[in-house]
Design an enzyme around this catalytic site. Structure first.
Site, PDB file in Angstrom:
ATOM      1  CE1 TYR A 149     -47.168  68.458 -31.513  1.00 40.80           C
ATOM      2  CE2 TYR A 149     -47.152  67.919 -33.814  1.00 40.80           C
ATOM      3  CZ  TYR A 149     -46.710  68.860 -32.819  1.00 40.80           C
ATOM      4  OH  TYR A 149     -45.865  70.052 -33.010  1.00 40.80           O
ATOM      5  CB  ALA A 193     -46.018  72.382 -28.267  1.00 42.13           C
TER       6      ALA A 193
HETATM    7  N1  LIG Z   1     -40.069  69.885 -33.221  1.00 37.18           N
HETATM    8  C1  LIG Z   1     -40.432  70.066 -34.277  1.00 37.18           C
HETATM    9  O1  LIG Z   1     -40.064  69.063 -35.308  1.00 37.18           O
HETATM   10  C2  LIG Z   1     -41.505  70.913 -34.770  1.00 37.18           C
HETATM   11  C3  LIG Z   1     -42.198  70.622 -35.789  1.00 37.18           C
HETATM   12  C4  LIG Z   1     -43.246  71.561 -36.345  1.00 37.18           C
HETATM   13  C5  LIG Z   1     -43.852  72.457 -35.386  1.00 37.18           C
HETATM   14  N2  LIG Z   1     -43.292  72.551 -34.133  1.00 37.18           N
HETATM   15  C6  LIG Z   1     -43.759  73.250 -33.087  1.00 37.18           C
HETATM   16  O2  LIG Z   1     -42.729  74.347 -32.862  1.00 37.18           O
HETATM   17  C7  LIG Z   1     -42.838  74.739 -31.453  1.00 37.18           C
HETATM   18  C8  LIG Z   1     -41.423  74.629 -30.638  1.00 37.18           C
HETATM   19  O3  LIG Z   1     -41.001  73.330 -30.833  1.00 37.18           O
HETATM   20  P1  LIG Z   1     -39.554  72.844 -30.245  1.00 37.18           P
HETATM   21  O4  LIG Z   1     -38.953  71.963 -30.968  1.00 37.18           O
HETATM   22  O5  LIG Z   1     -38.865  73.946 -29.901  1.00 37.18           O
HETATM   23  O6  LIG Z   1     -39.926  72.303 -28.870  1.00 37.18           O
HETATM   24  P2  LIG Z   1     -39.332  71.928 -27.583  1.00 37.18           P
HETATM   25  O7  LIG Z   1     -37.800  72.068 -27.529  1.00 37.18           O
HETATM   26  O8  LIG Z   1     -39.914  70.938 -26.656  1.00 37.18           O
HETATM   27  O9  LIG Z   1     -39.688  73.343 -26.649  1.00 37.18           O
HETATM   28  C9  LIG Z   1     -41.068  73.589 -26.161  1.00 37.18           C
HETATM   29  C10 LIG Z   1     -40.767  74.504 -24.700  1.00 37.18           C
HETATM   30  O10 LIG Z   1     -41.982  74.867 -24.202  1.00 37.18           O
HETATM   31  C11 LIG Z   1     -41.685  74.475 -22.761  1.00 37.18           C
HETATM   32  N3  LIG Z   1     -43.097  73.800 -22.301  1.00 37.18           N
HETATM   33  C12 LIG Z   1     -43.589  72.785 -22.402  1.00 37.18           C
HETATM   34  N4  LIG Z   1     -44.930  72.557 -21.883  1.00 37.18           N
HETATM   35  C13 LIG Z   1     -44.998  73.681 -21.287  1.00 37.18           C
HETATM   36  C14 LIG Z   1     -45.920  74.298 -20.450  1.00 37.18           C
HETATM   37  N5  LIG Z   1     -47.109  73.471 -20.089  1.00 37.18           N
HETATM   38  N6  LIG Z   1     -46.093  75.460 -19.944  1.00 37.18           N
HETATM   39  C15 LIG Z   1     -44.816  76.032 -20.196  1.00 37.18           C
HETATM   40  N7  LIG Z   1     -43.962  75.670 -20.672  1.00 37.18           N
HETATM   41  C16 LIG Z   1     -43.934  74.477 -21.368  1.00 37.18           C
HETATM   42  C17 LIG Z   1     -40.757  73.127 -22.625  1.00 37.18           C
HETATM   43  O11 LIG Z   1     -39.962  73.167 -21.176  1.00 37.18           O
HETATM   44  P3  LIG Z   1     -39.552  71.892 -20.606  1.00 37.18           P
HETATM   45  O12 LIG Z   1     -38.808  71.040 -21.720  1.00 37.18           O
HETATM   46  O13 LIG Z   1     -38.963  72.105 -19.555  1.00 37.18           O
HETATM   47  O14 LIG Z   1     -40.824  71.278 -20.200  1.00 37.18           O
HETATM   48  C18 LIG Z   1     -39.519  73.868 -23.732  1.00 37.18           C
HETATM   49  O15 LIG Z   1     -38.885  74.656 -23.082  1.00 37.18           O
HETATM   50  C19 LIG Z   1     -44.125  73.822 -30.822  1.00 37.18           C
HETATM   51  O16 LIG Z   1     -45.232  74.589 -30.779  1.00 37.18           O
HETATM   52  C20 LIG Z   1     -44.160  72.753 -31.718  1.00 37.18           C
HETATM   53  O17 LIG Z   1     -45.577  72.055 -31.837  1.00 37.18           O
HETATM   54  C21 LIG Z   1     -42.227  71.732 -33.878  1.00 37.18           C
END
Ligand SMILES: NC(=O)c1ccc[n+]([C@@H]2O[C@H](COP(=O)([O-])OP(=O)(O)OC[C@H]3O[C@@H](n4cnc5c(N)ncnc54)[C@H](OP(=O)(O)O)[C@@H]3O)[C@@H](O)[C@H]2O)c1
Length: 295
Positions: free
Chosen positions: A126, A61
């Site tokens: 978002y 995301a």
């Molecule tokens: N973080 C929060 O507080 C939170 C809260 C509620 C919901 N969420 C949801 O939980 C999920 C996981 O979040 P997270 O914190 O684990 O996020 P994250 O650490 O940013 O991980 C996202 C992963 O997706 C990859 N990615 C991003 N854009 C991409 C693309 N276009 N194609 C392929 N891979 C891509 C990133 O790789 P690169 O970094 O190498 O680009 C990264 O490995 C997301 O759906 C988010 O919306 C997160």
């Protein structure tokens, strides 16, 4: 089910890293951004077709909530249109799409925990883009599991955000700088490892549809920071502020606690956020201060 083939997209992200560890009894194919670009329909289709997964878990995301306000095209490309493509590909391959969404699909006016039946009304780009992603999954891929979570922190740190809130607070405290933290946004902080365990259990049990998964209980960011400092015995100069004084680019819901009751007894009981925070600190080799025994 265990032993089935699972492709994890975003495998080296914050949640993806824990999913890869937790799905160790499955035929797991981790996919990093270098392996697949979900905005590239043809490439994503080719990669997934070659893997022939039974489940695709999409954690990818564009998660930088403030940047989404200016990079609206990118927010919708990654969080909505690419998810539409994934839903189409999974439907064609007859596999289940497990998709991660957010508490920011709500406006925060309810004042008590949101259930899966509550009306959505995002107040930032978002949230709107993530909600559009949910709608595409529901409309296109019959075999799906959508999981909304909130306030994630994990050992890997969010690659999109460059760390996580817990690590930021510890770093600021160690630097001895005055710390101001927002006290008028209430949510459920969620340990990524706990979420990964719950996702594995839900997939194993064949859960489908839309579900809320967050650690239980609630707090403001200020209270969350206070608990981090308390557990670690840190005493920084630390004060509460309001979202309006803080002045972030994106508006955020004032209250986005997720009620996680829908799965009922079908998954392990959720831990309280305080317990999970203590577990995270131990997992990251921090020494927690002994708490006073109850009087
Ligand atoms: N973080 C929060 O507080 C939170 C809260 C509620 C919901 N969420 C949801 O939980 C999920 C996981 O979040 P997270 O914190 O684990 O996020 P994250 O650490 O940013 O991980 C996202 C992963 O997706 C990859 N990615 C991003 N854009 C991409 C693309 N276009 N194609 C392929 N891979 C891509 C990133 O790789 P690169 O970094 O190498 O680009 C990264 O490995 C997301 O759906 C988010 O919306 C997160």
């Amino acid at each position: 089910m265990r032993g089935s083939r699972v492709a994890v997209i975003g495998a080296n992200g914050q949640l993806g890293t824990d999913l890869v560890k937790v799905f160790d009894e499955w035929d797991l194919v981790p996919l990093t951004h270098a392996d697949v670009e979900i905005c590239d329909y043809a490439q994503t289709r080719q990669v997934l077709k070659a893997i022939r997964p039974d489940f695709v878990i999409n954690t990818a995301a564009f998660v930088r909530v403030d940047d989404c306000e200016e990079e609206v095209g990118k927010a919708f490309s990654v969080n909505a249109f690419a998810v539409r493509s994934l839903a189409q590909i999974c439907a064609d391959l007859d596999c289940t799409l497990v998709h991660i969404s957010t508490d920011y699909v709500f406006d925060g006016k309810k004042g008590e925990p949101y259930t899966e039946e509550d009306l959505t009304n995002p107040i930032n780009v978002y949230g709107a883009s993530k909600l559009a992603g949910e709608h595409f999954v529901q409309a296109i891929c019959e075999k799906h599991l959508i999981i909304r979570t909130s306030g994630l922190y994990g050992k890997a740190g969010s690659s999109g955000k460059g760390g996580n809130f817990v690590e930021t607070m510890i770093r600021l405290a160690q630097e001895g700088k005055p710390i101001r933290v927002i006290d008028d946004q209430v949510f459920s902080p969620t340990y990524a490892r706990d979420l990964a365990v719950l996702i594995e259990e839900a997939v194993q049990k064949g859960a489908c549809g839309l579900h809320h998964f967050a650690n239980s209980g609630q707090c403001s960011w200020y209270e969350f920071a206070g608990k981090i400092f308390e557990l670690l015995g840190l005493n920084p100069e630390f004060s509460a502020t309001t979202a309006s004084k803080f002045g972030a680019k994106a508006r955020r819901p004032a209250y986005s606690v997720l009620g996680s009751a829908k799965l009922g007894g079908s998954v392990s009981a959720w831990r309280a956020w305080e317990e999970s925070l203590a577990a995270y600190l131990l997992d990251t080799q921090r020494t927690c201060v002994e708490s006073e025994p109850d009087a």
